[in-house]
Structures are given as C-alpha cells and as structure tokens.
Design a protein around this motif. Structure first.
Motif: not given
Length: 294
Positions: A74-81
């Motif tokens: 989830a944090e990886m996805e947020e960073a990508e966003n």
C-alpha cells in the motif's frame, strides 16, 4: 524473481483462497503463481501457506507476513501515486492569503507570470492583516511577515521585507531635530497597530540595537492609510520599502536617520503538512521560492 511481484502474488493467493483462483485473477498460469509463492517462501526461509490437495491455510508466519506485506504494498502504491502527481499538469483553484501591503505591493505583480506558466490554474488572492486559519478557512497557502509562532504548518522562508523610515519634506521643515532614534520621542509617529511596531521601533546603529517607544495622534491597521497620512505631513512613517519607493523617488517622502537601519522583517509562505501535495500547490510553492528567494 522480483520480490514485490511475489509479495503481490502471495496476497492475491490469500485473498482469492486458492492458487488457481489467484492465477485467474492475475491473468497467469497456476504453475507460475505457485512458483512465485515457493520462491517467496524460500527467500524468507519459512512456509507461509500450508497446502494440501484439497485446502490451504496460512501458517502463523504467513499471518504475520500477510499483514506486513499489505502495508508495504500500500505504501509502495502511495509512493508511485505521489510521483505521478508531481509529474501531472497543475490544474484547479488555488486559494491564497497574504497581508495587505505584501499582497498588493509585492505578490500581486508576480501572479500574472505564475498564471501564464500554469494556464489550467485559477487563483483567489485574499488580502487581510489578521492571522487567518489556513485549515479552517480552506486556504492552500498563506504568507506571513514577522517572526513565526510555533505552528503545525510547513514554512518556506522567502526574501525578508526591507523596512525604512521616512517623512514628508513638509513635516521635516516644521519638526524639531531628528539625528538619533531617541529624538523620535518628541515627534509624531504614525502608528501601525497590527504589529509590535505599535509601541516601539527598533533600529540597528553604530552602537548596536536601539529600541525606542513611539507615540502619535494617528493610528491604523492599514499601511496605505498610513502612507496617505505621511504624505500629508502628519508624521513619521516606518513601513516596507515597496510601499514607499515611488514616493521616495518622486521626492514626496524623504528617508531619515541614515546612520540607523531598520531590521528587515522575515517573510514566509506556509502550507499544511499534507503528504499528498497537489501539483498546483507544489507549482505555486516552487514559483514563490524562485521569485522571492533570499
């Protein structure tokens, strides 16, 4: 194999219930899905899912890893966003607050350039000398002059505000001597009620800092009204240079006490501690730090 891909596959297996169901959702073969699970278990050195021909269940280690893996992804996805947002085109409405004099004399002249650079952004500039609440009043950014109190807001330091002291030639012809700051005690000082300058004026001179109590018959919280009073010969004014530069150049105001400098006032732009800063706010903060840098 890529560790993150294996983690995503593991989570999908847990949530889908079987390897074959997860494989269908992922759009890949059951063999590849099972291989990714085994690769992950081998790299961790533990079994994550207990498998039989008819059922599967999470092991104790599997339960622990599943909860942590969901957070990591989830944090990886947020960073990508966030990275995607920084590359996005700024658009939408910006609501900005600034003190009246700074906003009208310094900031307003630069805003057309910002809007030209960002054609899909619209901007609302609210001018007020009161301390607005950025969050409650839904401002994206606020400008503050003077020392900042403790705050939960992020602050970017900008070029300080140059302060000067002046009077109209008419006033100086009628007034008494004015060689050192202490002489101000015998003069009419035009009082700006919004800051600490309402009670004392501070100077930096040959012998260090000097603080002088000031009084006067005219007080206001508006710099333009103070300037009008100074031009009419009502007294001595201490205000930002941008407000008075035109009048000084025209000879309608004269700088006084040349051996004493008025300390500059700090200027900051503040915004909320929001990790998901929008492209339009980021573009505005970057613009301000470039055009009003120290």
């Amino acid at each position: 194999m890529d560790r993150l891909s294996c983690m995503k596959t593991f989570i999908r297996i847990v949530e889908a219930g079987t390897i074959s169901s997860a494989a269908n959702e992922l759009g890949q073969s059951s063999q590849l899905t099972g291989k990714q699970l085994r690769t992950l278990e081998h790299s961790l050195g533990v079994q994550l899912i207990s498998r039989t021909t008819r059922s599967q269940s999470l092991t104790d280690s599997g339960h622990l890893f599943y909860e942590r893996a969901k957070i990591i992804l989830a944090e990886m996805e947020e960073a990508e966003n966030l990275i995607s947002e920084t590359r996005a085109i700024p658009r939408g409405n910006l609501r900005i607050s600034a003190p009246i004099t700074f906003g009208s004399q310094v900031l307003a002249s630069k805003l057309p350039e910002y809007l030209k650079q960002n054609p899909e952004v619209s901007l609302e500039l609210c001018l007020s000398n009161r301390t607005v609440d950025l969050v409650e009043e839904r401002f994206d950014a606020v400008f503050r002059t003077g020392e900042l109190p403790d705050s939960q807001l992020f602050a970017r330091a900008l070029a300080p505000y140059q302060m000067i002291i002046c009077a109209a030639p008419e006033y100086l012809r009628q007034a008494g001597k004015l060689r050192v700051p202490q002489d101000l005690k015998k003069h009419q000082c035009l009082i700006f009620t919004h800051t600490s300058m309402r009670t004392e004026w501070i100077f930096q001179g040959p012998d260090g800092q000097v603080s002088v109590p000031v009084t006067g018959r005219f007080k206001t919280d508006n710099s333009e009204a103070l300037l009008a009073a100074a031009l009419s010969g009502l007294g001595i004014i201490m205000q930002p240079y941008p407000l008075m530069s035109t009048e000084i150049a025209a000879g309608r105001l004269v700088r006084i006490l040349p051996d004493y400098e008025v300390p500059n006032r700090p200027v900051h732009v503040l915004y909320a501690q929001d990790r998901r800063m929008t492209p339009r706010l980021r573009s505005f903060i970057d613009f301000c730090t470039t055009h009003f840098s120290q």
